[in-house]
Write an enzyme that holds these catalytic residues in place. Structure first.
Site, short mmCIF file in Angstrom:
data_model
loop_
_atom_site.label_atom_id
_atom_site.label_comp_id
_atom_site.label_asym_id
_atom_site.label_seq_id
_atom_site.Cartn_x
_atom_site.Cartn_y
_atom_site.Cartn_z
N CYS A 284 34.30 -10.09 50.03
CA CYS A 284 33.04 -9.88 50.58
C CYS A 284 31.95 -9.63 49.05
CB CYS A 284 32.78 -8.63 51.38
SG CYS A 284 30.96 -8.23 51.32
N HIS B 14 22.80 -5.22 55.16
CA HIS B 14 21.96 -4.84 53.86
C HIS B 14 20.46 -4.78 54.51
CE1 HIS B 14 22.58 -9.28 54.14
NE2 HIS B 14 21.06 -9.43 53.58
P1 DGP Z 1 19.91 -12.17 53.90
O1 DGP Z 1 19.23 -13.68 53.73
O2 DGP Z 1 19.25 -11.12 54.49
O3 DGP Z 1 21.49 -12.39 54.06
O4 DGP Z 1 20.03 -11.66 52.20
C1 DGP Z 1 20.85 -11.74 51.24
C2 DGP Z 1 20.18 -11.67 50.11
O5 DGP Z 1 21.34 -11.59 49.05
C3 DGP Z 1 19.27 -12.73 49.48
O6 DGP Z 1 17.94 -12.15 49.29
C4 DGP Z 1 19.78 -12.97 48.07
C5 DGP Z 1 20.71 -11.86 47.79
N1 DGP Z 1 21.73 -12.39 46.89
C6 DGP Z 1 22.69 -13.29 47.27
N2 DGP Z 1 23.90 -13.11 46.07
C7 DGP Z 1 23.54 -12.41 45.56
C8 DGP Z 1 24.00 -11.75 44.18
O7 DGP Z 1 25.36 -12.27 43.66
N3 DGP Z 1 23.29 -10.95 43.43
C9 DGP Z 1 22.15 -10.25 43.98
N4 DGP Z 1 21.67 -9.24 43.09
N5 DGP Z 1 21.59 -10.63 45.04
C10 DGP Z 1 22.24 -11.55 45.62
#
Ligand code: DGP
Length: 113
Positions: A4, A99
Site C-alpha cells: 500500500c 484518507h
Molecule cells: P483520491 O483520489 O481521493 O484517492 O486521492 C489520492 C491522492 O493521493 C491524490 O490527490 C494524489 C495523492 N497522491 C498519490 N500518490 C501520492 C504520493 O506518492 N505522494 C503524495 N504526497 N500524494 C500522492
C-alpha cells in the site's frame, strides 16, 4: 499492508512532505495539489476506505478528525477549509487507504459535484 502506497508513506519508506504525525495518524502534502493548501490525513492502520471503518477503533477515527482540526490551525486556515474523503469508484478514489483531503487557502466553489 505490504503493497500500500500510503502505508509505505506513513512508515517513512517513501518520502513525503509531512505536516503532522501522532501514534495513529500521519498527514502530508498532496503530490498534486488542488488548492493552495492540500493535505492528506491518513490513519496509520491500513483501512481501505470509509467503507472499511468497521476495522478501525473509535479512537483511531477520532484521532483523524482531531488531527484535521490541529492541521487547519497549523496551516492558518482561519477562514475555513473543506474536508473530502473519496470512497470507492464512483467517487474516483485512486489510493485504497482511507484518507481525508484538507483543502483550503482559497475561496472554494459553493457546490461540491
Ligand atoms: P483520491 O483520489 O481521493 O484517492 O486521492 C489520492 C491522492 O493521493 C491524490 O490527490 C494524489 C495523492 N497522491 C498519490 N500518490 C501520492 C504520493 O506518492 N505522494 C503524495 N504526497 N500524494 C500522492
Amino acid at each position: 499492508m505490504d503493497n500500500c502506497l500510503f502505508c509505505k508513506i506513513a512508515a517513512g519508506q517513501i518520502p513525503s512532505d509531512k505536516v503532522y504525525e501522532d501514534d495513529s495518524v500521519y498527514a502530508f502534502r498532496d503530490i498534486n495539489p488542488q488548492a493552495p493548501v492540500h493535505i492528506l490525513v491518513i490513519p496509520r492502520k491500513h483501512i481501505p476506505s470509509l467503507d472499511g471503518i468497521g476495522d478501525a477503533s473509535d479512537q483511531e477515527l477520532a484521532s483523524c478528525l482531531r488531527a484535521i482540526r490541529t492541521i487547519a490551525g497549523q496551516e492558518g486556515l482561519n477562514h475555513g477549509y473543506r474536508v473530502v474523503s473519496n470512497c470507492g469508484p464512483d467517487a474516483c478514489q485512486s489510493v485504497p487507504h482511507l484518507h481525508f483531503h484538507i483543502l483550503g487557502g482559497t475561496q472554494m466553489a459553493d457546490r461540491m459535484a
